[in-house]
Scaffold this active site. Structure first.
Site, PDB file in Angstrom:
ATOM      1  N   LYS A 153       3.753   1.177  -0.983  1.00 21.75           N
ATOM      2  CA  LYS A 153       4.784   1.206   0.041  1.00 21.75           C
ATOM      3  C   LYS A 153       5.915   0.236  -0.253  1.00 21.75           C
ATOM      4  O   LYS A 153       7.089   0.612  -0.258  1.00 21.75           O
ATOM      5  CB  LYS A 153       4.174   0.882   1.414  1.00 21.75           C
ATOM      6  CG  LYS A 153       3.547   2.067   2.125  1.00 21.75           C
ATOM      7  CD  LYS A 153       2.247   2.500   1.514  1.00 21.75           C
ATOM      8  CE  LYS A 153       1.588   3.628   2.292  1.00 21.75           C
ATOM      9  NZ  LYS A 153       0.317   4.049   1.663  1.00 21.75           N
ATOM     10  N   ASP A 206      -7.660  -5.368   3.965  1.00 24.99           N
ATOM     11  CA  ASP A 206      -6.822  -4.304   3.420  1.00 24.99           C
ATOM     12  C   ASP A 206      -5.369  -4.714   3.642  1.00 24.99           C
ATOM     13  O   ASP A 206      -4.920  -4.880   4.773  1.00 24.99           O
ATOM     14  CB  ASP A 206      -7.127  -2.978   4.135  1.00 24.99           C
ATOM     15  CG  ASP A 206      -6.483  -1.780   3.441  1.00 24.99           C
ATOM     16  OD1 ASP A 206      -5.578  -1.982   2.617  1.00 24.99           O
ATOM     17  OD2 ASP A 206      -6.896  -0.642   3.725  1.00 24.99           O
ATOM     18  N   TRP A 224      -7.785   3.267   9.438  1.00 25.93           N
ATOM     19  CA  TRP A 224      -7.277   4.289   8.519  1.00 25.93           C
ATOM     20  C   TRP A 224      -8.355   5.353   8.312  1.00 25.93           C
ATOM     21  O   TRP A 224      -9.537   5.030   8.122  1.00 25.93           O
ATOM     22  CB  TRP A 224      -6.904   3.634   7.192  1.00 25.93           C
ATOM     23  CG  TRP A 224      -6.407   4.555   6.131  1.00 25.93           C
ATOM     24  CD1 TRP A 224      -5.492   5.554   6.271  1.00 25.93           C
ATOM     25  CD2 TRP A 224      -6.803   4.561   4.754  1.00 25.93           C
ATOM     26  NE1 TRP A 224      -5.286   6.181   5.063  1.00 25.93           N
ATOM     27  CE2 TRP A 224      -6.077   5.596   4.119  1.00 25.93           C
ATOM     28  CE3 TRP A 224      -7.685   3.797   3.995  1.00 25.93           C
ATOM     29  CZ2 TRP A 224      -6.220   5.880   2.766  1.00 25.93           C
ATOM     30  CZ3 TRP A 224      -7.825   4.066   2.654  1.00 25.93           C
ATOM     31  CH2 TRP A 224      -7.092   5.095   2.040  1.00 25.93           C
TER      32      TRP A 224
END
Length: 407
Positions: A255, A220, A138
């Site tokens: 999300k 993560d 990311w």
């Protein structure tokens, strides 16, 4: 104030240079300024429905209704957040894998906030170490850890074909390059930006290397439920914790609950025993107090309400499954439509990937051409937000991709 003092004051910031735009969020700014009616934004990682909107889940609306009916205060939360929320996080992330008294959990402003607290914790409480991130990872990972003075190195992840996992290279780098005590940043599922995840057996092998080498798992977990299922997506964490007694997990509900703007996340530190977990909790709270003091209330209350009510939990799981299934169908539609364009371009490798993102294989020149000629915005690396595609625009999108591929 005299003219002289005003002049000196005016010069204080005159030497500050303009920062470059964020590689992802900066694209959204350019997209909003684009006047073309047929433009598409497939850069920022948000889910969109068939109409191109980021919806509010029905379970979230119902949870908010109940909260408003029963709300009695807007007072501050504790430094580590709502106890109900923290318990819900532990159930979601860990299931029955680890005893709760070994887990120190703090509510945070989003997953990014959790990562930043983790970076502060590593800097303040651990001996000097490096953070190892996948190549690629990311875009914000490096900046978050480097902002706390932590050096970030890369381990191999994506193979030369840019579509599959370089598992042997990853294991070799973790075995020979990372030093005992270093933190290894891992994506629990739905790897961002590639959509390429290790298999269950590969996670077991990764866990063994971490244990054998004395490496700290730093996980993560931003997309739980967007890959194969809620518990299925946590198998990587379960595999790691079977062989490692310590880990840090940073998770987000942006999300899977559609709570992007509410900034709802958590950092959980798994310790060897309850006493160590208590000490970790105290240090995390100290770090938060000198940063943002305490987390926002509303988003965490939504999550805790949904996960604390059987009817809302069932409704959420159904809505999450619908989003997950639609993303899978969008992948399939993109692959099949691309085969009908021009030379029958084969993007079948995307079907083995999962989650919101995929590496398209497009190079930066092709990405720039998509933006300039067609008003289609994707990240310079070629990462596509599959969850931002629309069925009604798929033919136009694939036609544009085919044109830039054919030069």
């Amino acid at each position: 104030m005299t003219d002289s003092s005003e002049s000196k004051a005016a010069l204080r910031f005159s030497f500050i240079s303009t920062a470059p735009p964020d590689p992802i969020l900066g694209l959204t700014e350019a997209f909003l300024a684009d006047q073309r009616s047929d433009k598409m934004n497939l850069s920022v990682g948000v889910y969109k429905d068939a109409s191109g909107q980021t919806p509010v889940l029905e379970c979230v609306k119902e949870a908010e209704r109940r909260l408003l009916e029963n709300e009695k205060t807007k007072g501050y939360l504790p430094i580590d957040g709502s106890p109900e929320y923290r318990k819900a996080v532990q159930r979601m992330v860990f299931g029955e894998t680890v005893a709760s008294d070994r887990i120190s959990t703090l509510q945070s402003p989003g997953g990014t906030g959790a990562l930043r607290v983790a970076a502060s914790f590593l800097t303040s409480q651990m001996p000097p170490l490096k953070v190892w991130a996948s190549n690629p990872t990311w875009a914000n990972h490096h900046a978050v850890f480097e902002s706390e003075g932590l050096p970030v190195e890369s381990y191999r992840y994506l193979a030369a074909d840019r579509t599959t996992l370089d598992f042997e290279g990853m294991i070799e780098d973790l075995t020979t390059k990372a030093q005992p005590g270093d933190a290894i940043l891992l994506h629990a599922c739905c790897h961002n930006p590639t959509g390429v995840d290790p298999s269950t057996d590969q996670w077991v092998s990764i866990a063994k290397v971490l244990s054998d080498r004395g490496l700290l798992p730093l996980i993560d977990f931003a997309y739980q439920g967007f890959g194969h299922g809620i518990r299925e997506d946590a198998r990587s964490i379960e595999a790691i914790l079977r062989q490692n007694s310590e880990a840090i997990v940073c998770n987000s509900f942006s999300k899977n609950f559609g709570l992007y703007g509410e900034r709802v996340g958590a950092i959980s530190v798994v310790a060897g025993d309850a006493a160590a977990a208590g000490a970790v909790q105290s240090q995390l709270k100290r770090l938060v107090r000198s940063n943002y003091s305490n987390p926002p209330r509303h988003g965490g209350a939504i999550v805790a309400t949904i996960l604390g009510c059987e009817d809302l939990t069932a409704q959420w799981e159904s809505e999450l499954a619908a989003m997950r299934d639609r993303i899978k169908l969008l992948r399939e539609q993109f692959v099949s439509t691309m085969k009908t364009t021009g030379n029958g371009h084969d993007f079948g490798f995307l079907l083995d990937q999962c989650g919101m993102f995929s590496f398209s294989g497009l190079n930066k020149m092709q990405v720039d051409q998509l933006k300039a000629d067609h008003g289609i915005y994707i990240v310079g690396s070629g990462r596509i937000n599959v969850a931002g595609m629309q069925e009604s625009k798929m033919s136009a999108f694939c036609s544009a991709v085919a044109q830039v591929l054919e030069g």
